[in-house]
Design a protein around this motif. Structure first.
Motif, mmCIF file in Angstrom:
data_model
loop_
_atom_site.group_PDB
_atom_site.id
_atom_site.type_symbol
_atom_site.label_atom_id
_atom_site.label_comp_id
_atom_site.label_asym_id
_atom_site.label_seq_id
_atom_site.Cartn_x
_atom_site.Cartn_y
_atom_site.Cartn_z
ATOM 1 N N LEU A 28 41.324 53.279 29.176
ATOM 2 C CA LEU A 28 42.450 54.170 28.888
ATOM 3 C C LEU A 28 43.766 53.526 29.287
ATOM 4 O O LEU A 28 44.755 53.617 28.593
ATOM 5 C CB LEU A 28 42.254 55.487 29.652
ATOM 6 N N SER A 29 43.802 52.848 30.397
ATOM 7 C CA SER A 29 45.006 52.153 30.840
ATOM 8 C C SER A 29 44.584 50.893 31.564
ATOM 9 O O SER A 29 43.752 50.931 32.463
ATOM 10 C CB SER A 29 45.829 53.043 31.769
ATOM 11 N N ALA A 30 45.156 49.764 31.145
ATOM 12 C CA ALA A 30 44.731 48.493 31.716
ATOM 13 C C ALA A 30 45.074 48.402 33.195
ATOM 14 O O ALA A 30 44.402 47.735 33.967
ATOM 15 C CB ALA A 30 45.378 47.339 30.946
ATOM 16 N N SER A 31 46.147 49.055 33.611
ATOM 17 C CA SER A 31 46.582 48.981 35.004
ATOM 18 C C SER A 31 46.036 50.111 35.862
ATOM 19 O O SER A 31 46.316 50.170 37.049
ATOM 20 C CB SER A 31 48.115 49.003 35.068
ATOM 21 N N GLU A 32 45.264 51.017 35.289
ATOM 22 C CA GLU A 32 44.780 52.179 36.035
ATOM 23 C C GLU A 32 43.534 51.814 36.826
ATOM 24 O O GLU A 32 42.592 51.210 36.304
ATOM 25 C CB GLU A 32 44.457 53.314 35.061
ATOM 26 N N ASN A 33 43.509 52.189 38.095
ATOM 27 C CA ASN A 33 42.354 51.963 38.944
ATOM 28 C C ASN A 33 41.501 53.221 38.977
ATOM 29 O O ASN A 33 42.010 54.329 39.148
ATOM 30 C CB ASN A 33 42.793 51.596 40.364
ATOM 31 N N THR A 34 40.198 53.047 38.819
ATOM 32 C CA THR A 34 39.285 54.174 38.807
ATOM 33 C C THR A 34 38.202 53.970 39.851
ATOM 34 O O THR A 34 38.005 52.852 40.366
ATOM 35 C CB THR A 34 38.635 54.333 37.419
ATOM 36 N N LEU A 35 37.507 55.055 40.157
ATOM 37 C CA LEU A 35 36.417 54.971 41.122
ATOM 38 C C LEU A 35 35.283 54.094 40.608
ATOM 39 O O LEU A 35 34.508 53.533 41.388
ATOM 40 C CB LEU A 35 35.902 56.382 41.425
ATOM 41 N N HIS A 36 35.207 53.977 39.294
ATOM 42 C CA HIS A 36 34.187 53.116 38.709
ATOM 43 C C HIS A 36 34.350 51.663 39.169
ATOM 44 O O HIS A 36 33.368 50.924 39.320
ATOM 45 C CB HIS A 36 34.253 53.209 37.183
ATOM 46 N N ASP A 37 35.584 51.242 39.386
ATOM 47 C CA ASP A 37 35.826 49.885 39.879
ATOM 48 C C ASP A 37 35.232 49.698 41.270
ATOM 49 O O ASP A 37 34.635 48.660 41.574
ATOM 50 C CB ASP A 37 37.328 49.597 39.906
ATOM 51 N N ILE A 38 35.397 50.700 42.122
ATOM 52 C CA ILE A 38 34.842 50.623 43.484
ATOM 53 C C ILE A 38 33.320 50.561 43.425
ATOM 54 O O ILE A 38 32.686 49.778 44.145
ATOM 55 C CB ILE A 38 35.309 51.823 44.322
ATOM 56 N N VAL A 39 32.732 51.388 42.583
ATOM 57 C CA VAL A 39 31.276 51.376 42.445
ATOM 58 C C VAL A 39 30.795 50.012 41.975
ATOM 59 O O VAL A 39 29.791 49.476 42.465
ATOM 60 C CB VAL A 39 30.835 52.476 41.462
ATOM 61 N N SER A 40 31.511 49.419 41.027
ATOM 62 C CA SER A 40 31.119 48.106 40.511
ATOM 63 C C SER A 40 31.236 47.029 41.583
ATOM 64 O O SER A 40 30.374 46.148 41.679
ATOM 65 C CB SER A 40 31.998 47.749 39.309
ATOM 66 N N ARG A 41 32.264 47.118 42.421
ATOM 67 C CA ARG A 41 32.472 46.075 43.422
ATOM 68 C C ARG A 41 31.520 46.192 44.602
ATOM 69 O O ARG A 41 31.152 45.183 45.201
ATOM 70 C CB ARG A 41 33.917 46.125 43.930
ATOM 71 N N TYR A 42 31.113 47.409 44.926
ATOM 72 C CA TYR A 42 30.319 47.607 46.140
ATOM 73 C C TYR A 42 28.855 47.964 45.864
ATOM 74 O O TYR A 42 28.179 48.507 46.728
ATOM 75 C CB TYR A 42 30.973 48.673 47.019
#
Length: 698
Positions: free
Chosen positions: A447-461
Motif C-alpha cells: 500500500l505504501s513503500a515507506s509504511e512500516n507494518t507489523l508484518h515486517d516485525i514478524v518477518s524479521r523475528y
C-alpha cells in the motif's frame, strides 16, 4: 472449344459471340460494381449461357448475401448447387447456413450438421475438401453433451467422420491423420489409465505367488504376465522399468539389460529409462556400457543438454576421477545451450566432493560473468559464500546483482538479502536493507513503500517454523497484506478508468478521488427478518446438552420468542453455549437515573436495590447473598416463580399492557408511568441476564 473475340463489344452485341469467355469476364467484373437490382439481369444472362460456371454463381449469390436477402440466396443455391460441384461454391453455401443458424441454439446446430452431411455427400471426395472435413469435425466436437450417453454418442460420431475423412486423398490428409491420432489418445486416456492399474494389480498378485507354487513356475507365470501386459501398455515406461527391476531383483542382470534394450526400442525418446539403464549397468560394473548410454543421451536429446551434461560429469567423477570430470566441464560450458545449472553443479561438486573451495569459487566467478542476469544463479552463489562465512563478498554480490536486475526479477534476491542481514548484520544494516527493499517495490506490491507494518516485525523475528505470534495473528496479518494489495490495485484501476474526466478537474481532484474506495453494492441483498426465520425450538427441545436446556428453562418467554424469530444464519455461527453463558453470568451496570426514580421502589418493593436500564434488579452483594439463601425456600413453595424476567419495553403503552396481563391495577400503572423511569421490575422478578434468580423482596 470457346473462342475469344478480340474486338467489338462485350461479345453480346449484334454479330458477337455469346460464348466469348473474355467478354463474360468483363460483364462479371462490371456487375460487381453495380447494385444487386441492376446486376441481377447481367448475372442471369451470363448464367443462362454458362450454367455450370461456379465462379459466376458464387459471385451472384454473394451479392444477395451482402444485402441479407436470405430468400433470394436460398433460391439461387437451389438452382446451382447440384449442377456445380465446386468446393468454393459449396463452402459459400455452408457459410450461409452457419450464419442463419448461428443464434438458433441446438436446433440451429442440428440444421448446420445436416447441411454439412449434405455437402460432404456431394463434394466430400474433392481433393480440396480437407478444410471442410476439419470444419465439420470441429462443429461436432463443439456440440453440447450433458449426459454420459450423449458424450459417448458425440465421440462415436466424431470418430466415424474422422475415419471417413482420412480415407479420402485430400490435400490435408496428413493433418487429418494427426488430429485423429490426438483425438483417439485423448478419448482413450482414461480407459488406458484404468487398464494400466488393472494390469499392475494383476502383476502384484502374480509376484506374491498366492498359490505357493515352486519358484521356477512362479517366475515363469510372472514373465508371461509381464509380456501380456506389454502387449497393451507397450509405450508405458513404468511397466518396462518394473519388468527390468524384477529381473534384476531376482539376480538375472542380463535379462534386465535385455528388457531395457527392448524398452528403448519401444520408447527411444525416454530420457528417464536411459538414466535407469545406465545406473543399472554402472551398479554391476559395466562402466563402458553405461558410458555409451550417457553418450547416446547427450547426442540425441539437445533439449536437455544441461541436465545430461551434469549427470555425465557426475558419472565421470565417480568412475574416472576428478580430471576427467574437469576436462568434460571445460568442453561442455562452451556449448551455446549451456545454462547456469552446469556451473552450479560443477562448483558444488568441487566444494562438497573434492573439498576444494578455491576451485568452486573460481567456477562461480567465471559463471557470474555470463549469468549475472539470472536470479537463481545469484542465490546459489550467495549460499556458497555464506558457507564460507564470507559476509563481505555476500554483500558485494547482492549489491552488484541488484544494480543490474530489473525490479520485477529482483524480488527473491531482495528477500534473501534481507534474510542475510537478519542473520549476519546488525540492526542498522537490517533496517536499511528493509527500507531499500520496500523502495524498490511497485504500488502493486504494498500500500505504501515507506509504511512500516507489523508484518515486517514478524518477518524479521521469525526463524524456520518458529513465529513471534500465534497462527491466528499470522493469518490476520496475511489477510491485511492481501487486502492492502487489492485496494491499491482497485484504486489504480479506477484512476485509469476515470483519468479522462479527472484531467479537467486538476491534479488535486484526481489524487483525492483516487483514494476513495466504494463498496460493491450491486450484489447487496436488503435484510428483512421476514425473509427467513430460524428453526423452531422450545425450551425443552432435544439436541442440546443438559446445561443448555437448563439455561433455556430459566429464560423468560419474551427472550425465547426473540430467539425463535431470529433469521437463519448463513456463514459462521456463534457457539450458543458460550453466548448464553456470558449472558447469564454477566452483571449489567446500574443506570444513573435509577436512583432518582422515587416512585419505583414503592411500586416494586425493591427497597434499596437499584434498577438497571433493562429492568433487572441490582442489589448490593450482601442483599444478593440473602436472596440466594431464600431462593431455595421460595422454589419449594412456588416453582413457578423460578423464572427470569426479560427487560420490559420502554414504551408506556406496552408497559400498561404487560401490567394488565400480570394483574396490576391501574393505579400501579399510573404510578409507574409517573415515575418517569424507563425500566420496571415486578415482584418476584430477577435479572434475566445476571443469573440472580432471587425471590421478591419484602
Amino acid at each position: 472449344m470457346l473462342e475469344e473475340n478480340s474486338g467489338g463489344d462485350a461479345g453480346h452485341g449484334d454479330g458477337g459471340d455469346i460464348y466469348n469467355v473474355r467478354a463474360a469476364e468483363i460483364l462479371a467484373n462490371e456487375a460487381l460494381l453495380l447494385p444487386i437490382n441492376e446486376a441481377a439481369p447481367i448475372y442471369e444472362k451470363l448464367l443462362a449461357t454458362f450454367p455450370t460456371a461456379a465462379k459466376y454463381w458464387k459471385q451472384y449469390v454473394e451479392a444477395y448475401m451482402a444485402t441479407n436477402n436470405d430468400e433470394a440466396t436460398k433460391q439461387i443455391f437451389s438452382r446451382c448447387l447440384l449442377n456445380c460441384l465446386h468446393i468454393s461454391l459449396w463452402r459459400c453455401y455452408i457459410n450461409f447456413i452457419r450464419r442463419i443458424n448461428d443464434k438458433r441454439g441446438s436446433e440451429g446446430l442440428d440444421e448446420t450438421k445436416k447441411a454439412f452431411d449434405f455437402m460432404l455427400n456431394y463434394v466430400g471426395n474433392d481433393a480440396a475438401s480437407g478444410p471442410v472435413w476439419m470444419e465439420y469435425i470441429n462443429l461436432l466436437k463443439s456440440m453440447p453433451a450433458v449426459t454420459p450417453h450423449e458424450e459417448s454418442h458425440r465421440m462415436t460420431t466424431v470418430r466415424k467422420v474422422y475415419q471417413k475423412a482420412i480415407l479420402i486423398p485430400t490435400n490435408h490428409v496428413e493433418q487429418l491423420w494427426k488430429d485423429y491420432e490426438n483425438f483417439e489418445n485423448s478419448v482413450s486416456r482414461t480407459l488406458e489409465e484404468q487398464q494400466c492399474m488393472a494390469w499392475k494389480r494383476l502383476l502384484v498378485f502374480e509376484k506374491g505367488n498366492p498359490q505357493r507354487i515352486d519358484a521356477t513356475t512362479a517366475n515363469r507365470r510372472v514373465t508371461f504376465t509381464y509380456e501380456q501386459c506389454l502387449m497393451y501398455l507397450y509405450h508405458h515406461p513404468d511397466i518396462w522399468y518394473d519388468y527390468a527391476m524384477w529381473h534384476a531383483k531376482n539376480g538375472s542382470m542380463d535379462s534386465a539389460s535385455k528388457i531395457f534394450q527392448r524398452a528403448l526400442k519401444a520408447i527411444p525418446d525416454s530420457e528417464v529409462l536411459k538414466y535407469a539403464f545406465a545406473e543399472m549397468e554402472e551398479s554391476r560394473g559395466a562402466i563402458q556400457t553405461a558410458k555409451t548410454i550417457y553418450e547416446s543421451l547427450l547426442g540425441e536429446n539437445a533439449s536437455v543438454t544441461s541436465l545430461a551434461n551434469i549427470q555425465f560429469i557426475r558419472f565421470l567423477r565417480r568412475t574416472e576421477g576428478i580430471e576427467a570430470a574437469r576436462k568434460y566441464f571445460l568442453d561442455a560450458r562452451k556449448s551455446p545451450s549451456c545454462t547456469y545449472h552446469l556451473y552450479v553443479a560443477y562448483a558444488t561438486m568441487a566444494f562438497c566432493v573434492d573439498k576444494d573451495a578455491k576451485v568452486a569459487q573460481s567456477v562461480f566467478e567465471a559463471g557470474l560473468k555470463r549469468f549475472m542476469h539470472e536470479p537463481g544463479y545469484i542465490l546459489e552463489y550467495a549460499d556458497f559464500l555464506c558457507r564460507l562465512n564470507d559476509d563481505r563478498n555476500v554483500r558485494a554480490l547482492f549489491e552488484r546483482a541488484l544494480s543490474l536486475l530489473p525490479p520485477e526479477e529482483s524480488t527473491e534476491v531482495w528477500r534473501r538479502f534481507a534474510q542475510f542481514e537478519q542473520i549476519y548484520g546488525d540492526l542498522s544494516s537490517m533496517l536499511k536493507v528493509e527500507q531499500r527493499r520496500k523502495s524498490s517495490r511497485t504500488s502493486e506490491d504494498v500500500l505504501s513503500a515507506s509504511e512500516n507494518t507489523l508484518h515486517d516485525i514478524v518477518s524479521r523475528y521469525s526463524y524456520m517454523d518458529l513465529w513471534p505470534c500465534s497462527s491466528k495473528e499470522l493469518d490476520y496479518l496475511a489477510r491485511q497484506e492481501w487486502l492492502a494489495k487489492n485496494i491499491v490495485k482497485k484504486v489504480d484501476k479506477s484512476a485509469m478508468l476515470n483519468s479522462g474526466s479527472m484531467l479537467d478537474k486538476g491534479a488535486a481532484g484526481f489524487s483525492a478521488s483516487a483514494k476513495v474506495v466504494r463498496p460493491e453494492t450491486s450484489q447487496m441483498i436488503i435484510y428483512d427478518p421476514r425473509q427467513m426465520k430460524g428453526p423452531e425450538f422450545a425450551a425443552t427441545s432435544s439436541g442440546y446438552t443438559k446445561e443448555v436446556e437448563d439455561m433455556l428453562k430459566v429464560l423468560s418467554p419474551s427472550v425465547v420468542s426473540f430467539i425463535k424469530n431470529l433469521p437463519a444464519i448463513e456463514g459462521p455461527s456463534p457457539d450458543i453455549d458460550v453466548v448464553l453463558s456470558v449472558l447469564l453470568q454477566s452483571t449489567l451496570p446500574v443506570a444513573q437515573s435509577a436512583g432518582k426514580a422515587g416512585g419505583v421502589s414503592e411500586l416494586s418493593g425493591v427497597g434499596k436495590a437499584g434498577l438497571n436500564q433493562n429492568g433487572s434488579v441490582h442489589r448490593p452483594p450482601r442483599e444478593r447473598r440473602k436472596d440466594v439463601e431464600r431462593q431455595g425456600v421460595q422454589e419449594e413453595e412456588d416453582a413457578s416463580t423460578v423464572q427470569s424476567r426479560a427487560a420490559v419495553p420502554r414504551d408506556i403503552f406496552r408497559l400498561r399492557q404487560i401490567q394488565r396481563s400480570r394483574g396490576l391495577g391501574v393505579g400501579g400503572a399510573a404510578a409507574a408511568s409517573q415515575s418517569g423511569s424507563s425500566a420496571f421490575s415486578f415482584s418476584g422478578g430477577g435479572s434475566a441476564f445476571s443469573g440472580d434468580h432471587s425471590a421478591s423482596t419484602d
